[in-house]
Design a protein around this motif. Structure first.
Motif, PDB file in Angstrom:
ATOM      1  N   ALA A 171      47.867  49.134 133.264  1.00 29.30           N
ATOM      2  CA  ALA A 171      48.233  48.421 134.661  1.00 29.30           C
ATOM      3  C   ALA A 171      48.401  49.658 135.142  1.00 29.30           C
ATOM      4  N   THR A 172      47.374  50.164 136.297  1.00 30.72           N
ATOM      5  CA  THR A 172      47.703  50.667 137.448  1.00 30.72           C
ATOM      6  C   THR A 172      48.479  49.871 139.196  1.00 30.72           C
ATOM      7  N   PHE A 230      52.226  53.502 136.396  1.00 31.24           N
ATOM      8  CA  PHE A 230      51.069  53.463 135.551  1.00 31.24           C
ATOM      9  C   PHE A 230      51.077  53.113 133.914  1.00 31.24           C
ATOM     10  N   GLU A 245      50.927  50.346 129.891  1.00 28.92           N
ATOM     11  CA  GLU A 245      50.362  51.407 129.162  1.00 28.92           C
ATOM     12  C   GLU A 245      51.168  50.210 127.955  1.00 28.92           C
TER      13      GLU A 245
END
Lengths: 138, 364
Positions: free
Chosen positions: B333-334, B341, B343
């Motif tokens: 997700a950014t 960010f 992960e």
């Protein structure tokens, strides 16, 4: 300036029909794979129009694309650890497939899948903000 | 009972090549029998202007039977069965006249006038005669005729059914949300994509499933049955439900199902297509685990045969990659607004945790 590129300079990316949701390209459309040698193909807007880029991709190369999206050199370098380079294609056997406008966004400095995903998502957001540059007729 | 050869229609099309007749096609013949019977009564009354009713026994004991199915696509031999105790010793001529008149109506082409003595109201029988025909199929009612085989195709059937009406009946297959259900009247309204409302009537066996889907935004109902269509071939209502299927999270599941159309090489000559088994597993997991309050994501195939769910926001992307080979769910997700960010990896069993995490990210 980002190397040899002006920050506002655009490069075009073709998007597969399975990689778009309405007017928004998916992040995977901006993610090269190991088979691409971590290089994402784009076309230089100084040498070809958005429509011309789509035509070459679909009519000359025979690939599928719903349209052309764009990111700028500044956005590419701003994402971090990405390089934009000219990479003209010369096809000696079939000159129609040659593409002097061809460039690559090089992801090879990124060492993890997560880093590559982050950059691809960033490029997808920027391309979506800018909007479709050429939409093929359905 | 007296048995009289009546007609040998020929059913043409791939479904009939085994010289068998699907039961759905037999329904067409039932409607044909009704038309012949009613038309024969009508013709009799027209001749006998002093009679208000047809004589006892004229029609009550008439019925068509399938005697056998011959080769040559499927050719059912229809025989007229007549009860021996009735007044008539042979088949009344009006039945043969009715048969010939029906054949003449069917043989009428688009630029020709219909037979004048065929009653207007009787064209509605073609809502049922030939309704089972699919594109490319036809019934030749007089296959041995050298001049006209009286061919009934799906398009001609609709033209006949619509000869004196604005609407026609045909098979309907529609998916939508159950918006209204009236248990007393046994009617309801289906809201289909495009926001059109389709009314329907239902029988008792379908009530429980319809009630489950009523007002539920995550359960679509797939209704197959008999529909009424207007002059623009637009479905107006469903007047008989034959099959009903509840489809949880249909907007998402249908996107996953669409990936079954991919074949290897789908992406610029490369691109591994997701396997059918993996997609089946994914649709069932999504149907069970997807939370009601989470927006449906975009669905994208990945070159390596995996599938990506992506929630797209103006300044953020949340991606859940379903990695079939590694049996894991990979979250990336950014958010450019917060410069964050995320992960995270989940196992294939941790759908709930993955969706919970995504819900939080979409709120941030």
């Amino acid at each position: 300036m980002s190397g040899e590129w002006i920050d506002t300079h655009l490069v075009f990316r073709q998007v597969h029909p399975n990689h778009v949701d309405g007017a928004m390209p998916n992040s995977v459309a901006f993610s090269p794979t190991p088979k691409d040698d971590d290089k994402l193909s784009v076309d230089d807007s100084a040498q070809v129009t958005a429509e011309g880029s789509w035509k070459h991709f679909t009519e000359k190369l025979g690939f599928k694309s719903v349209g052309t999206w764009a990111v700028s050199a500044g956005e590419i370098h701003g994402a971090g650890d990405l390089d934009l380079r000219k990479d003209p294609v010369v096809d000696a056997q079939d000159a129609t497939k040659s593409n002097p406008a061809h460039c690559v966004i090089d992801f090879s400095r990124l060492t993890s899948k997560g880093q590559r995903k982050k950059k691809a998502q960033t490029l997808a957001i920027k391309a979506s903000e800018r909007g479709c540059q050429f939409l093929a007729a359905k | 009972m007296t048995k009289v050869p009546f007609i040998q229609p020929r059913f043409v099309g791939p479904r009939f090549e085994a010289h068998t007749l699907p039961l759905s096609a037999a329904k067409d013949l039932v409607a044909y029998e009704e038309l012949v019977l009613e038309l024969a009564k009508h013709l009799f009354k027209e001749k006998q202007t002093d009679r208000m009713r047809v004589p006892k026994g004229f029609a009550n004991d008439f019925s068509l039977h399938i005697e056998k199915i011959d080769d040559g696509s499927a050719i059912p031999s229809l025989v007229a069965m007549i009860a021996s105790a009735q007044l008539f010793v042979s088949l009344p001529s009006e039945f043969t006249e009715a048969k010939d008149l029906v054949n003449a109506v069917i043989a009428t082409e688009a630029d020709q006038p219909f037979p004048a003595n065929f009653p207007k109201d009787f064209y509605s029988y073609f809502n049922r005669i030939g309704r089972s025909l699919k594109e490319g199929e036809q019934i030749e009612w007089t296959p041995a005729s050298p001049s006209s085989r009286s061919v009934l195709t799906p398009a001609k059937r609709i033209r006949l059914a619509r000869a004196h009406r604005e609407t026609y009946e045909a098979e309907a297959d529609v998916i939508g949300l159950v918006e209204v259900l009236d248990a007393k009247k046994k009617t309801g309204i289906l809201r289909v994509p495009g926001n059109e409302a389709i009314s329907f009537v239902y029988d008792d066996p379908f009530f429980v499933d319809l009630k489950d889907a009523l007002g539920n935004p995550v359960i679509h109902a797939r209704v197959k049955g008999v529909g009424v269509f207007d002059v623009n071939d637009r479905l107006c209502s469903v007047i008989e439900i034959e099959q009903l299927e509840c489809l949880p999270h249909y907007p998402l599941v249908s996107k996953i199902d669409a990936l079954t159309l991919l074949s290897d090489g789908w992406l610029e000559g490369r691109g591994i297509a997701p396997t059918g088994a993996n997609l089946d597993w994914l649709t069932s997991e999504v149907a069970i685990n997807f939370p009601e309050e989470l927006a449906y994501p975009s669905v994208a195939p990945i070159e390596d045969g995996n599938v990506s769910f992506e929630w797209i926001q103006p300044h953020a992307r949340v991606e859940l990659e379903v990695n079939f080979a590694e049996k894991q769910l990979e979250l990336y997700a950014t958010n450019l607004s917060t410069a964050a960010f995320v992960e995270q990896t989940f196992t294939h069993e941790q759908w709930g945790a993955a969706f919970e995490k995504i819900r939080g990210l979409l709120k941030s």
